[in-house]
Design a protein around this motif. Structure first.
Motif, PDB file in Angstrom:
ATOM      1  N   ASP A 178     -15.011   3.715 -13.158  1.00  0.00           N
ATOM      2  CA  ASP A 178     -15.804   3.469 -12.097  1.00  0.00           C
ATOM      3  C   ASP A 178     -14.763   4.240 -10.611  1.00  0.00           C
ATOM      4  N   VAL A 179     -15.320   4.681 -10.818  1.00  0.00           N
ATOM      5  CA  VAL A 179     -15.421   6.550  -9.903  1.00  0.00           C
ATOM      6  C   VAL A 179     -14.577   6.380  -8.345  1.00  0.00           C
ATOM      7  N   ALA A 180     -15.725   5.797  -8.003  1.00  0.00           N
ATOM      8  CA  ALA A 180     -16.049   5.316  -6.797  1.00  0.00           C
ATOM      9  C   ALA A 180     -15.135   4.183  -6.256  1.00  0.00           C
ATOM     10  N   GLY A 181     -14.397   2.884  -7.485  1.00  0.00           N
ATOM     11  CA  GLY A 181     -13.762   1.798  -6.680  1.00  0.00           C
ATOM     12  C   GLY A 181     -12.657   2.511  -7.287  1.00  0.00           C
ATOM     13  N   GLY A 182     -12.203   3.187  -7.559  1.00  0.00           N
ATOM     14  CA  GLY A 182     -10.583   4.332  -8.542  1.00  0.00           C
ATOM     15  C   GLY A 182     -10.123   3.530  -9.766  1.00  0.00           C
ATOM     16  N   LYS A 183     -10.746   3.312 -10.680  1.00  0.00           N
ATOM     17  CA  LYS A 183     -10.483   2.432 -11.488  1.00  0.00           C
ATOM     18  C   LYS A 183     -10.963   2.898 -12.840  1.00  0.00           C
ATOM     19  N   ILE A 184     -10.317   2.096 -13.928  1.00  0.00           N
ATOM     20  CA  ILE A 184     -11.230   2.583 -15.211  1.00  0.00           C
ATOM     21  C   ILE A 184     -10.683   1.014 -15.841  1.00  0.00           C
ATOM     22  N   GLN A 185     -11.691   0.552 -16.960  1.00  0.00           N
ATOM     23  CA  GLN A 185     -11.193  -0.247 -17.641  1.00  0.00           C
ATOM     24  C   GLN A 185     -10.637   0.291 -18.745  1.00  0.00           C
ATOM     25  N   VAL A 186      -9.977   0.002 -20.062  1.00  0.00           N
ATOM     26  CA  VAL A 186      -9.923  -0.126 -21.493  1.00  0.00           C
ATOM     27  C   VAL A 186      -9.308  -1.403 -22.011  1.00  0.00           C
ATOM     28  N   ALA A 187      -9.664  -0.712 -23.454  1.00  0.00           N
ATOM     29  CA  ALA A 187      -9.677  -1.821 -24.199  1.00  0.00           C
ATOM     30  C   ALA A 187      -8.941  -0.763 -25.246  1.00  0.00           C
ATOM     31  N   LEU A 188      -7.691  -1.537 -25.920  1.00  0.00           N
ATOM     32  CA  LEU A 188      -6.272  -1.196 -26.109  1.00  0.00           C
ATOM     33  C   LEU A 188      -7.138  -0.823 -27.575  1.00  0.00           C
ATOM     34  N   PRO A 189      -6.475   0.475 -29.101  1.00  0.00           N
ATOM     35  CA  PRO A 189      -6.261  -0.521 -30.067  1.00  0.00           C
ATOM     36  C   PRO A 189      -5.597  -0.368 -30.382  1.00  0.00           C
ATOM     37  N   ASP A 190      -5.740  -0.801 -31.972  1.00  0.00           N
ATOM     38  CA  ASP A 190      -3.837  -1.619 -32.155  1.00  0.00           C
ATOM     39  C   ASP A 190      -3.494  -0.623 -32.451  1.00  0.00           C
TER      40      ASP A 190
END
Length: 204
Positions: free
Chosen positions: A148-160
């Protein structure tokens, strides 16, 4: 806020004796680098008008011999952000990712994106947390499902397993990464050379 100028390439070694140079283009199509008009150096002082000749070779206006071309080797080339074409859905200019806050799907903060690198196996994000510790994550849709560039954030799903950058001398370690991502070759420490100009898909 993202830098209003975007890194789109770098001048390589001379090609021949008539002032031609190799160009390392960071754009999706290498020839696109010559279509944005005059480019500038990192300081924004010098300008370079490129004539694309194909095969990674270009002519720079005003550069007529090998010696003049050699003096430009390593010069990074920038373009004003507004001169770049708009991106398609699921495409991002790498420079636009720098500065975004990262959090897991559960909302746990993971730091901020401080660099985007490509070591040859696809782009990686460098996250830096509040304690200054850096972590590398592959920039794929699986690991980074939301941008979400406009919102200034990313969501991550951490790998093992993730690559955590140790501090110099920490636990007797050198500046090599402590852990490699499962299934990938060990990666060098984050390069100072940012490939943050071209468009990249957030693909699996």
């Amino acid at each position: 806020m993202p830098d209003p100028r975007i890194l789109v390439g770098e001048i390589g070694r001379p090609h021949g004796v008539r002032g031609l140079v190799k160009i390392h283009a960071f754009t999706t199509e290498p020839s696109d680098i010559a279509s944005y008009g005059p480019l500038t150096d990192a300081e924004g002082v010098r300008t370079f008008a490129l004539g694309w000749l194909g095969g990674g070779v270009a002519r720079i206006e005003g550069v007529a011999d090998r010696d003049a071309a050699a003096r430009l080797t390593g010069t990074r080339l920038y373009v004003a952000r507004e001169r770049l074409p708009p991106v398609e859905e699921e495409e991002f200019y790498l420079a636009d990712l720098v500065g975004l806050d990262a959090a897991t799907v559960e909302g746990e903060p993971q730091g901020r994106v401080v660099a985007v690198e490509d070591f040859g196996a696809g782009p990686f994000l460098t996250l830096r947390d509040a304690e200054g510790r850096e972590t590398l994550l592959p920039f794929t849709r699986t690991v980074v499902p939301v941008v979400d560039v406009a919102g200034g954030k990313i969501q991550v799903a951490l790998p093992d397993e993730v690559i955590v950058q140790p501090e110099p001398g920490e636990n007797g370690l050198s500046e090599e990464p402590a852990t490699a991502i499962a299934g990938a070759s060990p990666l060098p420490r984050r390069s100072q050379h940012r490939r943050n100009g071209g468009q990249r898909d957030a693909a699996d």
